[in-house]
Design an enzyme around this catalytic site. Structure first.
Site, PDB file in Angstrom:
ATOM      1  N   ASN A 117       0.808  -1.224   0.000  1.00 30.95           N
ATOM      2  CA  ASN A 117       0.000   0.000   0.000  1.00 30.95           C
ATOM      3  C   ASN A 117       0.843   1.277   0.000  1.00 30.95           C
ATOM      4  O   ASN A 117       0.373   2.331   0.396  1.00 30.95           O
ATOM      5  CB  ASN A 117      -0.984  -0.021   1.186  1.00 30.95           C
ATOM      6  CG  ASN A 117      -0.286  -0.280   2.513  1.00 30.95           C
ATOM      7  OD1 ASN A 117       0.932  -0.192   2.584  1.00 30.95           O
ATOM      8  ND2 ASN A 117      -1.051  -0.590   3.543  1.00 30.95           N
ATOM      9  N   ARG A 256       2.800   6.667  11.867  1.00 40.24           N
ATOM     10  CA  ARG A 256       2.149   6.143  13.064  1.00 40.24           C
ATOM     11  C   ARG A 256       1.906   7.301  14.015  1.00 40.24           C
ATOM     12  O   ARG A 256       2.793   8.147  14.220  1.00 40.24           O
ATOM     13  CB  ARG A 256       3.016   5.081  13.771  1.00 40.24           C
ATOM     14  CG  ARG A 256       3.009   3.714  13.123  1.00 40.24           C
ATOM     15  CD  ARG A 256       1.627   3.056  13.107  1.00 40.24           C
ATOM     16  NE  ARG A 256       1.600   1.792  12.368  1.00 40.24           N
ATOM     17  CZ  ARG A 256       1.171   1.650  11.121  1.00 40.24           C
ATOM     18  NH1 ARG A 256       0.736   2.691  10.438  1.00 40.24           N
ATOM     19  NH2 ARG A 256       1.158   0.466  10.546  1.00 40.24           N
ATOM     20  N   GLN A 285      -6.120   3.478  18.352  1.00 41.29           N
ATOM     21  CA  GLN A 285      -7.083   3.265  17.269  1.00 41.29           C
ATOM     22  C   GLN A 285      -8.077   2.189  17.658  1.00 41.29           C
ATOM     23  O   GLN A 285      -7.632   1.122  18.097  1.00 41.29           O
ATOM     24  CB  GLN A 285      -6.345   2.892  15.985  1.00 41.29           C
ATOM     25  CG  GLN A 285      -5.497   4.032  15.477  1.00 41.29           C
ATOM     26  CD  GLN A 285      -4.913   3.796  14.086  1.00 41.29           C
ATOM     27  OE1 GLN A 285      -4.209   4.642  13.579  1.00 41.29           O
ATOM     28  NE2 GLN A 285      -5.193   2.681  13.473  1.00 41.29           N
ATOM     29  N   HIS A 309      -7.816   6.097   9.948  1.00 35.33           N
ATOM     30  CA  HIS A 309      -6.683   5.384   9.337  1.00 35.33           C
ATOM     31  C   HIS A 309      -7.136   4.645   8.073  1.00 35.33           C
ATOM     32  O   HIS A 309      -7.624   3.516   8.152  1.00 35.33           O
ATOM     33  CB  HIS A 309      -6.128   4.395  10.372  1.00 35.33           C
ATOM     34  CG  HIS A 309      -4.831   3.784   9.980  1.00 35.33           C
ATOM     35  ND1 HIS A 309      -4.068   3.049  10.856  1.00 35.33           N
ATOM     36  CD2 HIS A 309      -4.128   3.800   8.813  1.00 35.33           C
ATOM     37  CE1 HIS A 309      -2.974   2.627  10.244  1.00 35.33           C
ATOM     38  NE2 HIS A 309      -2.997   3.067   8.991  1.00 35.33           N
TER      39      HIS A 309
END
Ligand code: NAI
Length: 358
Positions: A117, A256, A285, A309
Site C-alpha cells: 500500500n 504512526r 485506534q 486510518h
C-alpha cells in the site's frame, strides 16, 4: 492448525462491497482456501482485554493475522501465553503493534506485505500536503455552511511551488512521496534517514540528505513522517523538536500516531507555531471521541486534515495485501522461502533494517 485474524467490523459497507477484504465480514477472502485444507480460521474484531477473542484464541493459534488499521496489540505478556504461535502476518505495512523484540526472543516470525500500500499512502501524503498548504478544508466547510468570503480563506492559502519539503524516512513510501513532488517545483526536497538513499535514487528526485534532525526540520516548510514506529521514533516529534520547526510549518504524519506527541502537536497548532497537521494515524485506534487531534486548529480556525486510518487501505491496496497475506501463509504451509522484503523478524533475528539501528 488454528489461524487467528483480528480485523475490523465493516458493517453494511462490507456486506455490500466484497472488495472490502480487510474486514471481519470478508475475512481477507481466505476462509474457503484455509478450511479446504482442514485448518481452523477464527476471525474477530474483539481485541481488547482478557475476555477478548484475541486473548482467548492467541493461546493455541499457530498463525496470527493482524492489520495496522485495527491493531491487535501482541505484547510481550501475550507472547508468553501464545505457546503455539509460529507466524505473525501483518495484512498491510507496519508491524509496530507486535512486540518485535519478544518475537525475536520467542522465535516467532513476523512478516508484512511490503509495498502493498505504499503508493496508496504516498498519494495520500501529497493530497494532505496540498490540502494544508492551500487551506482546503476550511474553504470546503465554508461552502457547505452557505458562506462565501474568499479573503478568510486566501489569507492562509499558499502555493506548494518554492517550498522546502522534507521527509523523515525515505524508504518505500518516503521515496514515493519525493518522486510525486518533483513536478511541483518545490524549492528543495530533503530527507532524514539513517539509511542514505542510493546515489542514483537521490539524484533522480534531486533530494539532499540532512543528518541532524533538528537541523533538518529547521529547513522545512513542510515535514512528512514516513518511518516505522519503533523505540527510536516513538515521540520523536515532541515539544522539544517542534521548537526547531519553522514558524508556520505544516506537518503531515501518515506513518504512526505515536511518532508525534499528541499534546505537543495540538499546542503547536494552537500557538501558531504549526500552521497545520494532517494524517490518518492515531496513537490509539479507534481514536477516542475526545481525542485532541479530531478538533485541534491553528490560530485561524483551520489547519486540520485528520481522517481515520485509511490511506493504506484503498480497495486497490486491499486486493494487494489480501493476496500477499495468502501468499505468505501458502509459503509457510508449503515450507517455501518467503519474499525477503516481507520479512521483518525471521527466525530469532530482525531481517529488516527499518525498525531501528541495531
Ligand atoms: P520502509 O521500510 O520501506 O521505509 C522506512 C524507512 O524509514 C527506512 O528507510 C528506514 O531506514 C527509515 N527509518 C527508520 N527509523 C528511522 C528514524 N529513526 N529516522 C529516520 N528514518 C528512519 O517502510 P515503508 O513501506 O516506507 O513504510 C513506512 C511506515 O509507514 C510503515 O512502517 C508504517 O508505519 C507506515 N504506513 C502507514 C500506512 C497507513 O495506512 N497510514 C500504510 C503503510 C505504511
Amino acid at each position: 492448525m488454528k489461524v487467528l485474524a483480528i480485523l475490523y467490523k465493516g458493517g453494511d459497507a462490507a456486506k455490500s462491497e466484497p472488495r472490502l477484504l480487510g474486514t471481519v465480514e470478508n475475512q481477507l477472502g481466505i476462509r474457503e482456501w484455509l478450511e479446504s485444507q482442514g485448518h481452523e480460521y477464527i476471525v474477530s474484531d474483539s481485541k481488547e482485554g482478557p475476555d477478548s477473542d484475541f486473548q482467548k484464541h492467541i493461546v493455541d493459534a499457530e498463525i496470527l493475522i493482524t492489520t495496522p488499521f485495527h491493531p491487535g496489540y501482541l505484547t510481550g505478556d501475550l507472547f508468553e501465553k501464545a505457546t503455539k504461535l509460529k507466524l505473525c502476518v501483518t495484512a498491510g505495512v507496519g508491524s509496530d503493534h507486535i512486540d518485535l523484540n519478544a518475537a525475536v526472543k520467542k522465535g516467532v516470525q513476523v512478516l508484512e506485505v511490503s509495498g502493498s500500500n505504499v503508493v496508496s499512502v504516498a498519494e495520500h501524503v501529497v493530497m494532505s500536503i496540498l490540502l494544508l498548504v492551500r487551506n482546503f478544508v476550511p474553504a470546503h466547510e465554508m461552502i457547505e455552511r452557505g458562506d462565501w468570503q474568499v479573503s478568510d480563506i486566501a489569507r492562509n492559502a499558499f502555493d506548494l511551488e518554492n517550498k522546502v519539503v522534507g521527509t523523515i524516512g525515505a524508504g518505500r513510501i518516503g521515496y514515493r512521496v519525493l518522486q510525486r513532488l518533483v513536478p511541483f517545483d518545490c524549492k528543495e526536497l530533503i530527507y532524514y534517514d539513517y539509511a542514505p538513499l542510493p546515489e542514483a535514487a537521490a539524484k533522480a528526485v534531486n533530494a539532499r540528505r540532512v543528518e541532524d534532525l533538528k537541523d533538518f526540520v529547521s529547513q522545512c516548510d513542510i515535514v512528512t513522517v514516513n518511518c516505522p514506529l519503533h523505540e527510536g521514533t516513538r515521540g520523536l516529534v515532541n515539544a522539544e523538536l517542534l521548537k526547531h520547526f519553522k514558524k508556520g510549518a505544516w506537518l503531515v504524519n501518515t506513518a504512526r500516531g505515536a511518532i508525534c506527541d499528541k499534546d505537543a502537536v495540538a499546542a503547536a497548532l494552537a500557538s501558531g507555531h504549526l500552521n497545520g497537521y494532517s494524517g490518518d494515524v492515531w496513537n490509539v485506534q479507534p481514536a477516542p471521541k475526545d481525542h485532541v487531534w479530531r478538533t485541534a486548529k491553528n490560530t485561524l480556525g483551520g489547519g486540520n486534515g485528520m481522517v481515520p486510518h485509511y490511506s493504506g487501505t484503498t480497495l486497490d491496496a486491499q486486493a494487494r495485501y489480501a493476496n500477499g497475506t495468502k501468499k505468505i501463509i501458502e509459503n509457510y504451509l508449503e515450507d517455501k522461502a518467503q519474499e525477503p522484503g516481507n520479512i521483518i523478524v525471521g527466525l530469532g533475528k530482525y531481517e529488516s533494517k527499518a525498525y531501528g539501528q541495531r
